[in-house]
Design an enzyme around this catalytic site. Structure first.
Site, short mmCIF file in Angstrom:
data_model
loop_
_atom_site.label_atom_id
_atom_site.label_comp_id
_atom_site.label_asym_id
_atom_site.label_seq_id
_atom_site.Cartn_x
_atom_site.Cartn_y
_atom_site.Cartn_z
N ASP A 1 41.42 37.57 35.33
CA ASP A 1 40.98 38.77 36.06
C ASP A 1 41.74 39.96 35.51
OD1 ASP A 1 40.10 40.48 38.29
OD2 ASP A 1 39.75 38.61 39.38
N HIS B 1 41.34 44.36 41.33
CA HIS B 1 40.54 43.17 41.59
C HIS B 1 41.37 41.89 41.53
CE1 HIS B 1 37.16 40.27 41.01
NE2 HIS B 1 36.46 41.15 41.69
N SER C 1 33.41 37.24 44.36
CA SER C 1 34.76 37.33 43.80
C SER C 1 35.82 36.85 44.79
CB SER C 1 35.08 38.78 43.41
OG SER C 1 34.37 39.17 42.27
#
Length: 563
Positions: free
Chosen positions: A11, A57, A236
């Site tokens: 990520d 994220h 996610s």
């Protein structure tokens, strides 16, 4: 739960100064990571790899999987332990988003990062006797899209072959749509549910999804270079819930002295999942149900022998050969970039892969059972679409490795000197054999088809008849031997074979297939060295499906292969 298990968070970087993610100040719970932009490893105490105001994220993904639990602050992750950092799963940052521009590091760099995560900082594969066991046990991938990447497929296959559990979010396309890397064989594809155990409005779903997990605005960790939380949503968020659950199951099984495969870990999660509510057409695409971590751990605790583990998956290899090819002599006997789909006869579960630069597509960790195997044409952008889709069936018992071979008509050589797709119908647009295939063997075959419609979508001329011309460089004194056939090898056509001189006009020799292949030999005289052109035509002007041919080439003492 998750003690001793390392989760690689593929990520953006996560906030390693956050006390719920890495214990402070030593950060001993976190392990070294890898930056796919710089292609360098970095230590847990190194600065944030990116822009903390933008690259948030990864912190959300890491927190969902394994934010420290029972420590009286912030949030709790699935594999967050009992409050003691040593009891939680370890976190490994694998930075593929961010960099200087906030973008994606690219498939080549990401594939290298995945291999690094599997091997760990010591660089040794887990199968190496000297490996220290410092690689990731689980890879969470809360990212993806609709494209296909052979590089990423190979990298994830490497992880799976080394018993690394690979988890990926199914995507946020609102509909039944294929998605990568979650759609790759062996990868646990995770859809998202809401608090009512229904599919979220945004979640992608489909027959390739394996399981679901909560993903509708869940509180988790956030980048603040210190401490903060936020609501994290999407598939996610759902993916790392399953990654954390896999870590908990893996720890229990290891404590019981077992070494499960990624497929067996997934099956325990699936066998204990709760139903997803909603219309059957939707719930059928949500996998086995919504993950239930407590049930999965209870089941795992009761598995104390290898025989008690769920039956393992099968590893299926599908090869697609050129229908006209001779397996022993052909320079390109397989059909690269063919799309292959497996459909489980009993459950409808689907797996997709493409043939790469090798002759087979590998389907690791496939559900045991009987499958329909469907092969489409090669990538139209690269090689032109085949008009000859093929289908067969295969039995794939648990733990087996069946091989499936299909044969397909393909016209692989419609390219001019490396300049891309072009009708190779004249000496001026001929396919340069050495340029296309590399160093030529003294004796070889190549196989193609009389078919002018396979590049129609690129605006190349349609209709017929299709003529194929191949360029080959010959030195003085070289004797060239040629053979060509269609009907003789099972096709419907009749080949006219000609050799054209370097002036691109003069035909120095020709022959037409009868009950035997067309054949000719020509010796290059003094002052006649240069590029010659091998021209193949269907003698009656026919073309299309069934009009495939084989060309044999030999030089000097090596005759053209006999077929």
């Amino acid at each position: 739960m998750g003690t001793g298990v390392t989760i690689g968070v593929v990520d953006s970087d996560f906030d390693r100064s956050h006390p719920d993610l890495c214990d402070q100040p030593s950060r001993s719970r976190c392990v070294s990571g890898y930056n796919a932009f710089t292609l360098r490893a970095y230590a847990p105490t190194d600065p944030f790899q990116g822009n903390p105001g933008r690259d948030t994220h990864g912190s959300g993904s890491a927190g969902m999987a394994a934010a420290l639990s029972n420590n009286g602050q912030f949030v709790a992750g699935v594999a967050g332990g009992d409050g003691n950092p040593a009891s939680a799963a370890r976190l490994m940052p694998i930075t593929i988003f961010g960099g200087s521009s906030g973008g994606y590091a690219g498939d080549f760099n990401v594939a290298q990062a995945i291999v690094w995560a599997v091997n760990g900082p010591d660089g040794l594969p887990p199968t190496d006797p000297g490996d220290s066991g410092d690689g990731a046990d689980i890879l969470n991938n809360s990212w993806g899209g609709g494209g296909y990447s052979h590089l990423l497929k190979d990298a994830f296959d490497y992880a799976l072959l080394n018993r690394v559990v690979v988890v990926a979010s199914a995507g946020n396309d609102y509909r039944d749509a294929y998605h990568l890397p979650s759609g790759l064989p062996g990868v646990i594809a995770v859809a998202a549910t809401n608090p009512h155990d229904e599919k979220t409005d945004f979640s992608t779903y489909g027959p390739w999804v394996d399981i679901s997990a909560p993903g509708d605005d869940v509180l988790t960790t956030y980048v603040n270079l210190g401490s903060k939380t936020w609501l994290f949503g999407g598939t996610s968020a759902a993916g790392p819930v399953v990654a954390g659950a896999a870590a908990a199951v893996l720890q229990v099984l290891r404590d019981n002295g077992l070494s499960p495969t990624p497929y067996q870990v997934m099956r325990i999660l699936q066998m204990t999942a709760d139903p997803v509510a909603g219309p059957p057409a939707v719930t059928a695409g949500m996998g086995a149900g919504r993950v239930n971590v407590a049930k999965a751990v209870r089941l795992a605790k009761g598995i104390t022998t290898p025989a008690a583990l769920p039956a393992d998956g099968s590893n299926i290899t599908v090869g697609v050969l050129n229908k006209a090819a001779d397996a022993g002599t052909d320079m390109l006997g397989f059909v690269p970039f063919s799309s292959v789909t497996l459909v489980h006869a009993a459950t409808g579960k689907q797996y997709h892969a493409q043939i790469g630069v090798g002759p087979g597509a590998l389907f690791l960790g496939s559900e045991p059972g009987n499958y329909r195997v469907l092969a489409g044409g090669p990538s139209q952008l690269l090689l032109g679409g085949s008009e000859d889709p093929q289908e067969t069936v295969v039995a794939a018992p648990a733990g087996s490795s069946p091989l499936v071979i299909l044969r397909q008509q393909a016209d692989l050589y419609e390219t001019a000197g490396g300049s891309g797709p072009a009708r190779n119908e004249t000496p001026g647009t001929a396919t340069d054999l050495a340029g296309f295939l590399g160093t030529l063997l003294p004796s070889f075959t190549l196989s193609a088809a009389f078919d002018s419609n396979n590049f129609a979508h690129l605006g190349l001329p349609e209709g017929g008849p299709d003529v194929d011309v191949y360029a080959i460089s010959l030195a003085e004194g070289t004797t060239l031997h040629l053979r060509a056939a269609s009907t003789y090898i099972g096709g419907q056509g009749k080949v006219k074979l000609s050799l054209v001189a370097p002036d691109q006009i003069t035909v120095v020799a020709s022959d037409t297939e009868t009950a035997v292949p067309a054949s000719l030999s020509f010796t290059v005289g003094t002052g006649q060295a240069g590029t010659y052109y091998v021209k193949l035509e269907e003698a009656s002007g026919e073309q299309g499906l069934g009009y495939f041919y084989r060309l044999g080439v030999g030089t000097n003492a090596s005759p053209a292969p006999d077929f």
